[in-house]
Write a protein that holds these residues in place. Sequence first.
Motif, mmCIF file in Angstrom:
data_model
loop_
_atom_site.group_PDB
_atom_site.id
_atom_site.type_symbol
_atom_site.label_atom_id
_atom_site.label_comp_id
_atom_site.label_asym_id
_atom_site.label_seq_id
_atom_site.Cartn_x
_atom_site.Cartn_y
_atom_site.Cartn_z
ATOM 1 N N GLY A 41 0.807 -1.207 0.000
ATOM 2 C CA GLY A 41 0.000 0.000 0.000
ATOM 3 C C GLY A 41 0.841 1.259 0.000
ATOM 4 N N HIS A 42 0.250 2.319 -0.501
ATOM 5 C CA HIS A 42 0.938 3.612 -0.548
ATOM 6 C C HIS A 42 -0.113 4.715 -0.524
ATOM 7 N N ALA A 43 0.169 5.782 0.198
ATOM 8 C CA ALA A 43 -0.735 6.929 0.254
ATOM 9 C C ALA A 43 0.045 8.197 -0.048
ATOM 10 N N THR A 44 -0.532 9.044 -0.874
ATOM 11 C CA THR A 44 0.036 10.354 -1.202
ATOM 12 C C THR A 44 -0.947 11.420 -0.750
ATOM 13 N N TRP A 45 -0.480 12.347 0.087
ATOM 14 C CA TRP A 45 -1.329 13.415 0.607
ATOM 15 C C TRP A 45 -1.066 14.680 -0.200
ATOM 16 N N VAL A 46 -2.123 15.239 -0.759
ATOM 17 C CA VAL A 46 -2.025 16.408 -1.631
ATOM 18 C C VAL A 46 -2.605 17.613 -0.915
ATOM 19 N N ASP A 47 -1.784 18.634 -0.690
ATOM 20 C CA ASP A 47 -2.240 19.901 -0.123
ATOM 21 C C ASP A 47 -2.130 20.953 -1.212
ATOM 22 N N GLY A 48 -3.248 21.295 -1.794
ATOM 23 C CA GLY A 48 -3.247 22.253 -2.895
ATOM 24 C C GLY A 48 -4.336 21.925 -3.895
ATOM 25 N N VAL A 49 -4.386 22.724 -4.930
ATOM 26 C CA VAL A 49 -5.420 22.552 -5.957
ATOM 27 C C VAL A 49 -5.138 21.288 -6.766
ATOM 28 N N LEU A 50 -6.167 20.514 -7.018
ATOM 29 C CA LEU A 50 -6.069 19.312 -7.835
ATOM 30 C C LEU A 50 -7.220 19.288 -8.824
ATOM 31 N N ASP A 51 -6.893 19.144 -10.085
ATOM 32 C CA ASP A 51 -7.906 18.977 -11.124
ATOM 33 C C ASP A 51 -8.352 17.512 -11.071
ATOM 34 N N VAL A 52 -9.485 17.275 -10.439
ATOM 35 C CA VAL A 52 -9.909 15.897 -10.177
ATOM 36 C C VAL A 52 -10.165 15.131 -11.475
ATOM 37 N N ASP A 53 -10.790 15.773 -12.448
ATOM 38 C CA ASP A 53 -11.060 15.076 -13.716
ATOM 39 C C ASP A 53 -9.762 14.693 -14.410
ATOM 40 N N ALA A 54 -8.796 15.609 -14.422
ATOM 41 C CA ALA A 54 -7.504 15.317 -15.043
ATOM 42 C C ALA A 54 -6.778 14.232 -14.263
ATOM 43 N N PHE A 55 -6.891 14.288 -12.945
ATOM 44 C CA PHE A 55 -6.212 13.269 -12.145
ATOM 45 C C PHE A 55 -6.841 11.901 -12.357
ATOM 46 N N ARG A 56 -8.164 11.844 -12.451
ATOM 47 C CA ARG A 56 -8.811 10.554 -12.710
ATOM 48 C C ARG A 56 -8.302 9.959 -14.024
ATOM 49 N N ALA A 57 -8.236 10.778 -15.064
ATOM 50 C CA ALA A 57 -7.802 10.289 -16.370
ATOM 51 C C ALA A 57 -6.364 9.781 -16.312
ATOM 52 N N THR A 58 -5.486 10.526 -15.652
ATOM 53 C CA THR A 58 -4.086 10.121 -15.612
ATOM 54 C C THR A 58 -3.874 8.941 -14.672
ATOM 55 N N ALA A 59 -4.614 8.894 -13.560
ATOM 56 C CA ALA A 59 -4.479 7.768 -12.641
ATOM 57 C C ALA A 59 -4.894 6.472 -13.310
ATOM 58 N N GLU A 60 -5.948 6.524 -14.105
ATOM 59 C CA GLU A 60 -6.398 5.310 -14.776
ATOM 60 C C GLU A 60 -5.489 4.947 -15.949
ATOM 61 N N GLN A 61 -4.936 5.941 -16.630
ATOM 62 C CA GLN A 61 -3.957 5.638 -17.683
ATOM 63 C C GLN A 61 -2.707 5.018 -17.075
ATOM 64 N N GLY A 62 -2.249 5.592 -15.964
ATOM 65 C CA GLY A 62 -1.072 5.050 -15.303
ATOM 66 C C GLY A 62 -1.283 3.609 -14.861
ATOM 67 N N ALA A 63 -2.472 3.312 -14.350
ATOM 68 C CA ALA A 63 -2.768 1.942 -13.929
ATOM 69 C C ALA A 63 -2.793 0.998 -15.121
ATOM 70 N N ARG A 64 -3.322 1.467 -16.250
ATOM 71 C CA ARG A 64 -3.330 0.610 -17.443
ATOM 72 C C ARG A 64 -1.911 0.318 -17.919
ATOM 73 N N GLU A 65 -1.021 1.304 -17.796
ATOM 74 C CA GLU A 65 0.361 1.084 -18.197
ATOM 75 C C GLU A 65 1.071 0.121 -17.241
ATOM 76 N N CYS A 66 0.690 0.126 -15.975
ATOM 77 C CA CYS A 66 1.228 -0.846 -15.012
ATOM 78 C C CYS A 66 0.453 -2.144 -15.200
ATOM 79 N N GLN A 67 0.781 -2.883 -16.244
ATOM 80 C CA GLN A 67 -0.073 -3.984 -16.688
ATOM 81 C C GLN A 67 -0.209 -5.091 -15.659
ATOM 82 N N SER A 68 0.781 -5.271 -14.806
ATOM 83 C CA SER A 68 0.695 -6.351 -13.816
ATOM 84 C C SER A 68 -0.483 -6.146 -12.869
#
Length: 211
Positions: A41-68
């Motif tokens: 497990g890993h947790a990242t704490w973000v203090d600041g503005v976050l574009d949630v829609d952009a983060f969702r898209a990139t988080a899911e792309q990143g997971a797809r690239e981590c094929q395992s």
Amino acid sequence: MNQITVPAEPIPGGPWPLTEAEEGLWYAQRLDPGNPSFNCGHATWVDGVLDVDAFRATAEQGARECQSLALFMRETPQGIEQWLDPARSPALEIVDLLGAPDAAQRARAAMQQDMQTAIDPLQGALARQILFKLGPSAYGWYQRAHHLATDGYAMALWSQRVAELYAARTAGAPERKPLAPFADVAADDAAYRSGAKRVADASYWREQFPT
């Protein structure tokens, strides 16, 4: 031990036998199905503005690239086999804790509960990711995967890749090379298991630890 055949070309989606590293983890988990200690497990704490829609898209792309993270496993008469199942790639879950006075504490409790839940590699998906909304400018990104799918180093690569993709999407930063496909990992493992280097390595360690 299963006989490993090295394919002429990497197979994009499998099937593959378990790698040597996976074999030990697989049988340890099957001997103790209720043991959650194989969760990473890993947790990242973000203090600041976050574009949630952009983060969702990139988080899911990143997971797809981590094929395992999308591996599916089953028992066969020839042994354990594994495939890539895109449906098992972890979509980003959103948990809204805005307005809760103990939002960070509740997020940590949810993460801890998930980490203490054993994963059956024959049934459930091996990975999960959640974005907790803690405040107007406060977030917690939680990633969890079974050790069959990742380790501490790979968790860091997953996080780094998502950060790179998010920066590219929101700030125009140059996008770096995608992560290597799992087929390459499987091919490297098969080549090592049938090669001379494994024989030499085994001889060395037997000399170091004679029975």
